[in-house]
Motif scaffolding. Structure first.
Motif, PDB file in Angstrom:
ATOM      1  N   ARG A 138       1.102  -1.342   0.107  1.00 14.82           N
ATOM      2  CA  ARG A 138       0.241   0.014  -0.114  1.00 14.82           C
ATOM      3  C   ARG A 138       0.649   1.153   0.001  1.00 14.82           C
ATOM      4  O   ARG A 138       0.716   1.618  -0.784  1.00 14.82           O
ATOM      5  N   ARG A 139       2.416   1.229   0.795  1.00 12.64           N
ATOM      6  CA  ARG A 139       2.704   1.851   0.904  1.00 12.64           C
ATOM      7  C   ARG A 139       3.514   2.452  -0.737  1.00 12.64           C
ATOM      8  O   ARG A 139       3.118   4.330  -0.992  1.00 12.64           O
ATOM      9  N   THR A 140       3.806   1.832  -0.856  1.00 10.66           N
ATOM     10  CA  THR A 140       4.348   1.925  -2.713  1.00 10.66           C
ATOM     11  C   THR A 140       3.279   1.754  -3.450  1.00 10.66           C
ATOM     12  O   THR A 140       3.628   3.051  -4.745  1.00 10.66           O
ATOM     13  N   ARG A 141       2.053   2.163  -3.193  1.00  5.59           N
ATOM     14  CA  ARG A 141       1.089   1.554  -4.822  1.00  5.59           C
ATOM     15  C   ARG A 141       0.728   3.717  -4.005  1.00  5.59           C
ATOM     16  O   ARG A 141       0.363   4.810  -4.874  1.00  5.59           O
ATOM     17  N   SER A 142       0.751   4.246  -3.207  1.00  2.00           N
ATOM     18  CA  SER A 142       0.613   5.709  -2.536  1.00  2.00           C
ATOM     19  C   SER A 142       1.800   6.470  -3.381  1.00  2.00           C
ATOM     20  O   SER A 142       1.187   8.066  -3.637  1.00  2.00           O
ATOM     21  N   ARG A 143       3.226   6.031  -3.111  1.00  2.00           N
ATOM     22  CA  ARG A 143       3.412   6.848  -3.833  1.00  2.00           C
ATOM     23  C   ARG A 143       4.360   7.357  -5.768  1.00  2.00           C
ATOM     24  O   ARG A 143       3.764   7.812  -6.026  1.00  2.00           O
ATOM     25  N   LEU A 144       3.371   6.030  -5.830  1.00  2.00           N
ATOM     26  CA  LEU A 144       3.558   5.852  -7.000  1.00  2.00           C
ATOM     27  C   LEU A 144       2.195   6.802  -7.607  1.00  2.00           C
ATOM     28  O   LEU A 144       1.899   6.867  -8.822  1.00  2.00           O
ATOM     29  N   ASN A 145       1.528   6.848  -6.800  1.00  2.00           N
ATOM     30  CA  ASN A 145      -0.376   7.223  -7.166  1.00  2.00           C
ATOM     31  C   ASN A 145       0.356   8.502  -7.555  1.00  2.00           C
ATOM     32  O   ASN A 145      -0.771   9.855  -6.606  1.00  2.00           O
ATOM     33  N   ILE A 146       0.956   9.275  -8.442  1.00  2.00           N
ATOM     34  CA  ILE A 146       0.754  10.636  -8.311  1.00  2.00           C
ATOM     35  C   ILE A 146       0.181  11.389  -9.318  1.00  2.00           C
ATOM     36  O   ILE A 146      -0.564  11.194 -10.598  1.00  2.00           O
ATOM     37  N   LYS A 147      -0.460  12.542  -8.833  1.00  2.00           N
ATOM     38  CA  LYS A 147      -1.717  13.834  -9.839  1.00  2.00           C
ATOM     39  C   LYS A 147      -0.893  14.226 -10.992  1.00  2.00           C
ATOM     40  O   LYS A 147       0.448  14.031 -11.271  1.00  2.00           O
ATOM     41  N   PRO A 148      -1.839  13.976 -12.036  1.00  2.00           N
ATOM     42  CA  PRO A 148      -1.657  14.869 -13.058  1.00  2.00           C
ATOM     43  C   PRO A 148      -1.092  15.830 -13.306  1.00  2.00           C
ATOM     44  O   PRO A 148      -1.730  16.738 -12.340  1.00  2.00           O
ATOM     45  N   ASP A 149      -0.661  16.830 -14.198  1.00  2.00           N
ATOM     46  CA  ASP A 149      -0.264  17.836 -14.264  1.00  2.00           C
ATOM     47  C   ASP A 149      -1.629  19.463 -13.986  1.00  2.00           C
ATOM     48  O   ASP A 149      -2.081  18.373 -14.935  1.00  2.00           O
ATOM     49  N   PRO A 150      -1.696  19.650 -13.049  1.00  2.00           N
ATOM     50  CA  PRO A 150      -3.014  20.934 -13.815  1.00  2.00           C
ATOM     51  C   PRO A 150      -3.088  21.184 -14.921  1.00  2.00           C
ATOM     52  O   PRO A 150      -4.266  21.713 -15.620  1.00  2.00           O
ATOM     53  N   SER A 151      -2.198  21.696 -15.839  1.00  2.00           N
ATOM     54  CA  SER A 151      -2.455  22.124 -17.380  1.00  2.00           C
ATOM     55  C   SER A 151      -3.408  20.888 -18.115  1.00  2.00           C
ATOM     56  O   SER A 151      -3.545  21.522 -19.273  1.00  2.00           O
TER      57      SER A 151
END
Length: 209
Positions: free
Chosen positions: A37-50
């Motif tokens: 779960r910790r690895t998955r949460s770190r890889l879940n990067i939000k997309p750029d606002p643009s």
């Protein structure tokens, strides 16, 4: 009196014959649900606002994001350039130059390779009487008047003969099935396995498309 027992990892080093190397690696690199779960949460990067839909504009807009490379005037489309941009004039000059070169060039067009099959024109020379005669011959003696022989007699293709005489020679079809079953019964293990694999590949052709 208490007895001392070595830990599991330590015992693997003391008695190597009781534990293999794979078991030891499995014990060392054991992954728990918390680490997953910790690895998955770190890889879940939000997309750029643009790249997200705009909240201020009433409709969506086109995002032109070319790959990083050397600057070139032909990389940016004209629609994205301002009206006073110098590159618009360069694009127009290049298009005019190409049109002049294509108009003045007197070189013959490149020759195409020869066709694989000779070209032919479709013919519609068979009448209704010819098709009735074709059905009559097929119905009277389907073994003698096969599709290929009828095609040669009436100067047409065997596919057209199959369309015209469809469902007439049912007895011959059943005989052909029996002959095919007899031939299949004489197959060995290798040939039967190869034919089954071929039928399975043909069945999966449509799924891969």
């Amino acid at each position: 009196m208490k007895t001392f027992s070595a830990p599991r990892v330590v015992r693997s080093f003391i008695w190597p014959q009781s534990h293999s190397c794979n078991n030891l690696l499995a014990l060392i690199s054991l992954r728990h649900q918390s680490s997953y779960r910790r690895t998955r949460s770190r890889l879940n990067i939000k997309p750029d606002p643009s790249f997200l839909p705009s909240k201020t504009e009433p409709h969506d807009h086109i995002i032109y994001n070319p790959p990083p490379s050397a600057p070139n005037v032909y990389h940016t489309p004209t629609i994205f350039l301002p009206k006073t941009d110098r590159r618009r004039q360069l694009h127009e000059e290049a298009a005019a130059r190409n049109s002049r070169l294509s108009a003045t060039s007197s070189s013959p067009p490149p020759e195409l390779p020869p066709p694989v099959r000779p070209t032919y024109q479709k013919r519609y020379h068979l009448t209704q009487e010819d098709m009735e005669e074709m059905r009559r011959l097929r119905r009277e003696d389907p073994i003698e008047w096969s599709a290929n022989k009828l095609a040669k007699k009436f100067d047409t293709s065997s596919i057209f003969v199959a369309f015209v005489t469809e469902g007439i020679a049912k007895e011959k079809r059943e005989q052909q099935k029996q002959v095919t079953e007899i031939v299949k019964s004489r197959w060995g293990v290798k040939r039967r396995t190869a034919r089954e694999d071929r039928a399975l590949r043909k069945e999966r052709w449509g799924r891969d498309a």
